[in-house]
Write a protein that holds these residues in place. Structure first.
Motif, short mmCIF file in Angstrom:
data_model
loop_
_atom_site.label_atom_id
_atom_site.label_comp_id
_atom_site.label_asym_id
_atom_site.label_seq_id
_atom_site.Cartn_x
_atom_site.Cartn_y
_atom_site.Cartn_z
N ARG A 149 0.75 -1.34 -0.15
CA ARG A 149 -0.04 0.00 0.13
C ARG A 149 0.77 1.14 -0.06
O ARG A 149 0.68 2.08 -0.77
CB ARG A 149 -1.05 -0.03 1.17
N VAL A 150 1.93 1.21 0.80
CA VAL A 150 2.86 2.34 0.78
C VAL A 150 3.41 2.44 -0.79
O VAL A 150 3.61 3.63 -1.02
CB VAL A 150 4.05 2.12 1.76
N LEU A 151 3.75 1.46 -1.34
CA LEU A 151 4.58 1.63 -2.70
C LEU A 151 3.50 2.05 -3.49
O LEU A 151 3.65 2.76 -4.51
CB LEU A 151 5.00 0.45 -3.07
N ALA A 152 2.34 1.67 -3.57
CA ALA A 152 1.21 2.16 -4.30
C ALA A 152 1.10 3.56 -4.23
O ALA A 152 0.93 4.23 -5.33
CB ALA A 152 -0.19 1.31 -3.98
N ILE A 153 1.03 4.31 -3.23
CA ILE A 153 0.85 5.84 -2.77
C ILE A 153 2.07 6.35 -3.51
O ILE A 153 2.04 7.42 -4.15
CB ILE A 153 0.79 5.93 -1.39
N ILE A 154 3.33 5.98 -3.28
CA ILE A 154 4.71 6.44 -3.84
C ILE A 154 4.78 6.20 -5.15
O ILE A 154 5.47 7.28 -5.96
CB ILE A 154 5.58 5.94 -3.07
N GLY A 155 4.28 5.34 -5.66
CA GLY A 155 4.39 5.06 -7.19
C GLY A 155 3.46 5.64 -8.08
O GLY A 155 3.19 5.62 -9.20
N ASP A 156 2.43 6.52 -7.25
CA ASP A 156 1.46 7.07 -8.13
C ASP A 156 1.83 8.64 -8.39
O ASP A 156 2.30 9.38 -7.81
CB ASP A 156 0.26 7.16 -7.10
N SER A 157 1.99 8.91 -9.91
CA SER A 157 2.29 9.98 -10.38
C SER A 157 1.46 11.23 -9.99
O SER A 157 1.91 12.29 -9.64
CB SER A 157 2.20 9.97 -11.94
N GLN A 158 0.15 10.93 -9.77
CA GLN A 158 -0.65 12.37 -9.38
C GLN A 158 -0.47 12.66 -7.94
O GLN A 158 -0.43 13.84 -7.54
CB GLN A 158 -2.13 11.93 -9.74
N SER A 159 0.12 11.78 -7.13
CA SER A 159 0.55 12.07 -5.64
C SER A 159 1.76 13.10 -5.71
O SER A 159 1.65 13.88 -4.97
CB SER A 159 0.79 10.76 -4.97
#
Length: 438
Positions: free
Chosen positions: A111-121
């Motif tokens: 879940r942490v990697l999904a947030i960090i890997g999101d370009s819009q974030s």
């Protein structure tokens, strides 16, 4: 509502009053956006900057990634607030991008990697850092103009309270306006009028500058994805409509002209055998073959009208629809904007073809299934759209589900970038509305 001769009349504001009210409301909206947005920009800047710097320093300890994810979530929170705020300023609906998420049941690390890997974030975090500078500029300009307008126009209420020494040289004396309260009041009032008149323009400008930047950073990716999704949907609809049309054409040719041509070949073969033994029978067979040929040609012409009728290409949509209405099996009331058939009013061939197909397919369904006694067709151009309406007084029950006649019609309209609406309750009446962009 005043009463005149016993009748109650409504007081309608003049266009000038309505315009002034609209300007004042927009001024309040823009001012609130800039002023309230400044402390939010400070909070977003501090949260994002501290979180990212702290996560970079803790990256080697193993807790840097969760801290980084938390900072990005905080930036996302402030970005969502900004998406809500820019709507009234830019007069656009709220668009929120689809953030990347981990699959259901994933662990904390994924879940942490999904947030960090999101370009819009990351775009949200960059927006929080850059918006602080824009917001500070917009805030200073907005407060300055409001203070100048209010302070200048109300100068007369507090001029007496401003302490002055006997030997003070004020701005009026330097400008040659003399000394005393009168010149000071005149100058400050003029300054207040200038700030007041330019206040809506200046505040609108800085609000648009800040909101446009936020829109590009916070909704640009989502709008691009929506456009891609729309284009993919149109492409799929075009492929589906083409496949449906081809299947229908193949079925119609197989059930109609092909069967007649087979019979024609058999009749001509039989006539050839009858020439020597029974010339009269051969003559009758040839006459039947000629009848079959005429009927086959009529069916082929009927099929070609559903593809690209020559009258549509040569004379335009009104004439083509008039020809369709003239062949109707029930009375048809046709109303078409005559400008659509002129040289300057002709539409794109794809739009004309789609509109013709909508009417042709609808009339086919009316003739086969509706049991209607009258049908009405209206084709008008409304701004940048072409509106096609077909209504009948039949028994209703029409819909665009797969496997029904109107399914291909919906795909054809969607492929052209339009929208099809079918209102057909059981018992009728039926109304088919198609909107096509021109």
């Amino acid at each position: 509502m005043p009463s005149v001769d016993g009748m109650t009349t409504a007081v309608v504001p003049s266009p000038a009053v309505a315009t002034h009210r609209g300007i004042f409301r927009q001024l309040l909206t823009d001012s609130a956006y800039v002023i309230v947005g400044f402390p939010l920009a400070i909070a977003g800047f501090v949260a994002s900057l501290v979180g990212l710097v702290l996560s970079a320093g803790l990256i080697v300890t193993g807790i840097g990634l969760p801290v980084m994810a938390g900072a990005l979530l905080l930036a996302r929170f402030f970005a969502d607030l900004e998406r809500l705020a820019i709507g009234p300023v830019l007069r656009v609906p709220r668009v929120r991008p689809q953030y990347r998420t981990a699959e259901p049941g994933a662990g904390l690390f994924r879940r942490v990697l999904a947030i960090i890997g999101d370009s819009q974030s990351w775009l949200d975090a960059v927006h929080a850092l850059v918006k602080f500078v824009l917001s500070m500029f917009s805030f200073v300009v907005t407060v300055t103009w409001w203070a100048g307008a209010i302070g200048g126009l109300t100068y007369w209420t507090y001029d007496w309270a401003i302490p002055r020494s006997p030997d003070e040289v004020d701005l009026n004396t330097l400008l040659g306006l003399g000394s005393g309260t009168g010149p000071r009041l005149l100058l400050n009032t003029a300054i207040g009028v200038f700030f007041l008149l330019s206040l809506p323009i200046v505040v609108r400008g800085v609000a648009l500058l800040q909101a446009s930047f936020s829109k590009g950073m916070l909704t640009g990716v989502a709008e691009m994805r929506n456009q891609i999704t729309t284009l993919e949907g149109q492409r799929r609809a075009a492929v589906s409509a083409e496949a449906t049309a081809l299947r229908k054409l193949e079925r119609d040719i197989h059930d109609g002209p092909q069967q007649r041509l087979v019979r024609l070949a058999m009749d001509l073969g039989r006539a050839q055998q009858q020439f020597d033994s029974d010339p009269d029978a051969a003559r009758r067979t040839i006459e039947e073959a000629l009848t079959q040929t005429r009927e086959t040609l009529d069916e082929l012409r009927s099929l070609s009208r559903g593809i690209a009728p020559p009258i549509l290409v040569d004379r335009g949509l009104p004439s083509a629809l008039a020809a369709l209405a003239g062949r109707g099996v029930i009375p048809i009331d046709l109303a078409v904007d005559p400008a659509l058939g002129t040289a300057g009013g002709r539409l794109d061939p794809a739009v004309e073809s789609a509109a013709y197909f909508v009417v042709a397919e609808s009339l086919t369904n009316v003739a086969k299934h509706s049991r209607a006694e009258v049908c009405r067709i209206a084709v008008t151009r409304e701004g940048k759209d072409l509106r096609v309406e077909i209504s009948d007084d039949g028994e209703g029950g029409a819909h665009v589900s797969k496997g029904h006649g109107l399914a291909g019609l919906a795909d054809r309209v969607h492929a052209a970038g339009g929208k099809l609406t079918v209102t057909s309750p059981p018992g009728g009446p039926t109304l088919i509305q198609a909107t096509l962009p021109v």
